[in-house]
Design an enzyme around this catalytic site. Structure first.
Site, PDB file in Angstrom:
ATOM      1  N   ASP A 138       3.881  -1.127   2.848  1.00 27.00           N
ATOM      2  CA  ASP A 138       3.956  -0.138   3.922  1.00 27.00           C
ATOM      3  C   ASP A 138       4.723  -0.732   5.101  1.00 27.00           C
ATOM      4  OD1 ASP A 138       3.293   2.212   5.427  1.00 27.00           O
ATOM      5  OD2 ASP A 138       1.751   1.030   6.454  1.00 27.00           O
ATOM      6  N   TYR A 156      -6.053  -0.143   1.292  1.00 29.79           N
ATOM      7  CA  TYR A 156      -6.065   1.290   1.594  1.00 29.79           C
ATOM      8  C   TYR A 156      -7.238   1.992   0.913  1.00 29.79           C
ATOM      9  CZ  TYR A 156      -1.503   1.954   3.831  1.00 29.79           C
ATOM     10  OH  TYR A 156      -0.451   1.954   4.699  1.00 29.79           O
ATOM     11  N   LYS A 166       0.764 -13.076   0.399  1.00 31.11           N
ATOM     12  CA  LYS A 166       0.229 -14.025   1.387  1.00 31.11           C
ATOM     13  C   LYS A 166      -0.681 -14.967   0.595  1.00 31.11           C
ATOM     14  CE  LYS A 166      -0.331 -15.415   5.676  1.00 31.11           C
ATOM     15  NZ  LYS A 166       0.753 -15.999   6.488  1.00 31.11           N
ATOM     16  N   ASP A 198       8.929  -0.060   6.301  1.00 24.90           N
ATOM     17  CA  ASP A 198       9.327   0.496   7.606  1.00 24.90           C
ATOM     18  C   ASP A 198      10.326  -0.435   8.272  1.00 24.90           C
ATOM     19  OD1 ASP A 198       7.742   2.773   7.522  1.00 24.90           O
ATOM     20  OD2 ASP A 198       7.044   2.521   9.585  1.00 24.90           O
ATOM     21  N   ASP A 236       4.923 -12.964   6.021  1.00 24.47           N
ATOM     22  CA  ASP A 236       5.389 -13.231   7.396  1.00 24.47           C
ATOM     23  C   ASP A 236       6.832 -13.732   7.367  1.00 24.47           C
ATOM     24  OD1 ASP A 236       4.343 -15.474   6.105  1.00 24.47           O
ATOM     25  OD2 ASP A 236       3.494 -16.364   7.921  1.00 24.47           O
TER      26      ASP A 236
END
Ligand code: IPM
Ligand code: MG
Length: 373
Positions: free
Chosen positions: A247, A144, A191, A251, A223
């Protein structure tokens, strides 16, 4: 004990002002019931601020926030920007700048389930029931905030993801400490099979784990975590992760309980803190009185916790639970007998003020009768 608090209020865009208004109403009830004083100072932010000043985070707003004990934030975002990739100034830039300037490195997103709402979940009851997860998302670094570049002509762009130890360690400590208070399990989502930054996160987490030997530390690739969250959400207790994975995962987690309109968040720094619902500005619902104020109200609970007003926080939490379990909720959660945004806020405010008074009968609310007996 401190009883006066300066609260910066940034209602923002879309349904932000409506849901924040309910939190303010409720803080009014809290002041009455517990004799605290909250002084509110309003600031512009987001698309609203762009339309009025050209700047998604005017300096004056930043000042108000820096001088406050806590910031209450509504939502930002507006379709006129979402559909225009060429817009040079965007509402989201205001929020990102605010997080950075206030040093809000830890974003905490709790996910709880309410038994009366489980049938609203897209997942089966037996998968969802009992889910209770705290997500700790790093908020002021990573992709970000890394270097960005676009060469329009060459059709070329990049965003760099960078982390250093000092950006990872503080939030990892916070997450371990939270796990100690809960079920003593911490999962780092990363990851690490592909990314160097993820390998650094793992290393730092393993080192810090030696200070929290009572907590079991797990690692999970993002994942797989996306899949595990809906296959078996109960396996998670506290999750810690970097900015962008947090983020996305938060959600995904937000729909497990039945409505994104329920989920609050706290963004904590060393000197400042901000409290906001997870949901966005939901422009389609603006002004209709249908927005669910509970995420904003539960963000207010997190604010009271942060301000160490434990009794008030506990009372407000119980009041919200009472409203939910008795279906005194907005249309997203009760399509048969929906209540408006402000009715839900007023009900909770009244519950705070009157639930311990014998002349008030909240049981009557369920059957649509007057609450005064
Ligand atoms: C969130 C939002 C923001 C983010 C946007 C509005 C910039 O999605 O708080 O999760 O990506 O952090
Ligand atoms: Mg998001």
């Amino acid at each position: 004990m401190k009883t006066n608090f300066k609260i910066a209020v940034l209602p923002g865009d879309g349904i932000g002002p409506e849901v924040v208004a309910e939190s303010i109403k409720i803080l009014g009830a809290i002041s009455e019931a517990f004799h605290y004083q909250f002084d509110f100072k309003y600031g512009l932010a987001g698309a609203d601020a762009i339309f009025k000043t050209g700047n998604p985070l005017p300096d004056e707003t930043l000042e108000i926030c820096k001088e406050s004990d806590a910031v209450l934030f509504g939502a930002i975002g507006d379709p006129s920007f979402d559909n225009n990739p060429d817009a040079k100034v965007r509402p989201e830039q205001g929020l990102l700048k605010l997080r950075k300037e206030l040093g809000l490195f830890a974003n905490i997103r709790p996910l709880k389930t309410y038994s009366s709402l489980i049938d609203k979940s897209p997942l089966k009851r037996e998968i969802v029931e009992g889910t209770d997860i705290q997500i700790f998302r790093e908020l002021v670094s990573g992709i970000y905030f890394g270097e960005k570049f676009t060469d329009e002509e060459a059709g070329y762009a990049y965003d760099i993801c960078k982390y250093n130890r000092d950006e990872i360690a503080p939030i990892v400590h916070m997450a371990f400490q939270e796990a100690q208070k809960r079920r003593k399990k911490l999962t780092l989502i990363d990851k690490a099979n592909v990314l160097d930054t993820s390998r650094l996160w793992r290393k730092v987490c393993k080192e810090i784990a030696t200070e929290y030997t009572d907590v079991e530390l797990d690692f999970m690739f993002v994942d797989n975590a996306a899949m595990q969250l809906i296959l078996n959400p109960k396996q998670f207790d506290v999750i810690v992760t970097e900015n962008m994975f947090g983020d996305i995962i938060s959600d995904e987690a937000s729909v497990i309980g039945g409505s994104i309109g329920l989920l609050p968040s706290a963004s904590i720094g060393n000197e400042n803190a901000m409290f906001e619902p997870i949901h966005g500005s939901y422009p389609q619902a603006k002004g209709k009185g249908i927005a669910n104020p509970i995420a904003s109200i539960l963000s207010t609970v997190m604010m009271l916790d942060y301000l160490k007003l434990d009794h008030a926080a506990e009372k407000l939490r119980a009041s919200v639970e009472y409203a939910i379990e008795n279906k005194y909720v907005t249309v997203d959660l009760n399509s048969e007998q929906p209540y408006s945004t402000s009715e839900v806020g007023s009900f909770i405010a009244d519950y705070i003020k009157y639930s311990e008074k014998t002349y008030y009968n909240f049981e009557n609310v369920k059957i649509g009768k007057s609450t005064i007996v």
